[in-house]
Design an enzyme around this catalytic site. Structure first.
Site, PDB file in Angstrom:
ATOM      1  N   HIS A 124       2.790 -10.820  -2.724  1.00 38.97           N
ATOM      2  CA  HIS A 124       3.927 -10.681  -1.844  1.00 38.97           C
ATOM      3  C   HIS A 124       4.368 -12.149  -1.520  1.00 38.97           C
ATOM      4  CE1 HIS A 124       4.089  -6.469  -1.633  1.00 38.97           C
ATOM      5  NE2 HIS A 124       2.801  -6.408  -1.074  1.00 38.97           N
ATOM      6  N   ASP A 161      -0.299  -2.436  -8.420  1.00 38.11           N
ATOM      7  CA  ASP A 161      -0.230  -2.161  -6.904  1.00 38.11           C
ATOM      8  C   ASP A 161       0.804  -1.403  -6.467  1.00 38.11           C
ATOM      9  OD1 ASP A 161      -1.526  -4.087  -4.225  1.00 38.11           O
ATOM     10  OD2 ASP A 161       0.422  -3.128  -3.969  1.00 38.11           O
ATOM     11  N   HIS A 163       2.574  -1.569  -4.145  1.00 42.73           N
ATOM     12  CA  HIS A 163       3.594  -2.159  -3.452  1.00 42.73           C
ATOM     13  C   HIS A 163       4.377  -3.306  -4.591  1.00 42.73           C
ATOM     14  CE1 HIS A 163       0.925  -1.194   0.078  1.00 42.73           C
ATOM     15  NE2 HIS A 163       2.184  -1.072   0.443  1.00 42.73           N
ATOM     16  N   ASP A 248      -4.062   0.461  -4.127  1.00 42.03           N
ATOM     17  CA  ASP A 248      -3.399   1.221  -3.082  1.00 42.03           C
ATOM     18  C   ASP A 248      -2.453   2.239  -3.732  1.00 42.03           C
ATOM     19  OD1 ASP A 248      -1.737  -0.678  -4.057  1.00 42.03           O
ATOM     20  OD2 ASP A 248      -1.596  -1.582  -1.773  1.00 42.03           O
TER      21      ASP A 248
HETATM   22 ZN   LIG Z   1      -0.198  -3.175  -1.904  1.00 44.57          ZN
END
Ligand SMILES: [Zn+2]
Length: 345
Positions: A124, A161, A163, A248
């Site tokens: 991120h 991931d 996200h 995740d």
């Molecule tokens: Zn994540």
């Protein structure tokens, strides 16, 4: 050849016990690996080093490191969920350096593949912003290292991931030499990664986003990996494949909304192993990103390592597979086949 495993106890010192991204994540992984004598025989431990300022500035603006160092003096938050303790910036430099050591171990020919058990995670972090538990973009720093130190022309980063790796996408959005691919829950924070985001200018076509509807699981992932991701990587012809390995997307993860099983992670690990063998002499680097159910994280990561050392999907007795129908992903594959430059024609 064995797998280079990068880890260091200092990664445990960036810690807020109440925060999902805490040191128990790595403690659980270390404990599970220590108990697996068979797997250990195939792992070669490597110590990380600190990434230099120049290595960080290859993907971040020059003010990024000193800004974080100032915040670390008394402890601070980069955003509502990203803590910075007095030691955090040095530990994050050790994480970025761990990604570099993992890359170096593979590109030097010493190891076929590698995995860096690093934290804080990285995907991120944008060129000028720490966010989403991430301070430095470990995968981007590793890709830039591979290009600069080994003269690689094309590097692919595949981010599984749950996200979207907005930071990695942002850093390479106009760069034709780094292919960024992400599978992620949709809708889900950070709410970027629409399939229409495909890169810009010279980098148009070297970003590939696969937003997946909530509860997409092993079948949907398998389809998008085989029918969109694998063809895109074959066409791009990377010389190195880096996995932003977040766990995740597991069905038990408390922050995610997808439904991969541990066996599903073994299958994906096998697909990328075979793609690396086909496209880039097997050169494959895994970098830990998210994963917040401690048991699911450690078991799924262990499945990746077992798969990469054996070349076969780790045999997993799946207790998690649900029999409810999964959301359809064929619409997404069809849209991408019609419109994405790497998949058209
Ligand atoms: Zn994540």
């Amino acid at each position: 050849m064995s797998l280079a495993l990068i880890s260091h106890d200092h990664y445990l010192d960036h810690d807020q016990p109440e925060h999902p991204e805490n040191a128990n994540r790595l403690r659980t992984i270390h404990a599970m690996l220590a108990a697996d004598y068979e797997l250990q025989q195939h792992l070669t431990p490597h110590a990380p080093r600190h990434a230099t300022a120049a290595e960080i500035e290859a993907v971040h603006v020059p003010s990024h490191l000193p800004t974080l160092q100032r915040m670390a003096q008394f402890g601070d938050w980069a955003d509502a969920e990203t803590y910075i303790l007095p030691d955090s910036v040095e530990i994050a430099r050790l994480a970025a350096g761990g990604a570099i050591v993992a890359t170096d171990a593979v590109l030097s020919g010493r190891q076929r593949n590698s995995f860096a058990l690093i934290r804080p995670p990285g995907h991120h972090a944008t060129a000028d912003q720490a966010m989403g538990f991430c301070l430095f973009n470990n995968a981007a720093i590793a890709a830039a290292f591979a290009q600069r130190e080994y003269g690689l022309k094309r590097v692919a980063i595949l981010d599984w991931d749950v996200h979207h790796g907005n930071g990695t996408q942002d850093i390479f959005y106009e760069n034709p030499d780094v292919l960024y691919i992400s599978t992620h829950g949709w809708p889900l924070w950070p709410n970027s990664g629409h399939w229409k985001e495909m890169g810009a200018k010279a980098g148009l076509g070297t970003t590939l986003n696969l937003p997946l509807r909530p509860l997409t699981g092993d079948m949907g992932f398998h389809l998008v990996f085989e029918q969109a991701i694998a063809p895109a990587i074959r066409r791009f012809k990377p010389e190195l494949l880096i996995i932003s390995a977040g766990y995740d997307a597991h069905i038990y993860d408390p922050l995610g909304n997808l439904a991969l099983s541990t066996g599903g992670y073994a299958q994906l690990s096998s697909i990328v192993y075979n793609l690396a063998a086909e496209c880039c002499d097997g050169r494959l680097v895994g970098l830990l990103e998210g994963g917040y159910n401690l048991e699911a994280l450690a078991q799924s990561l262990s499945a990746t390592l077992q798969t990469w050392v054996s070349g076969q999907p780790a045999p997993i007795f799946n207790q998690e597979v649900s029999h409810t129908p999964e959301p359809d992903v064929t619409w997404l594959i069809e849209h991408l086949r019609r419109e994405h430059p790497l998949l058209k024609g």
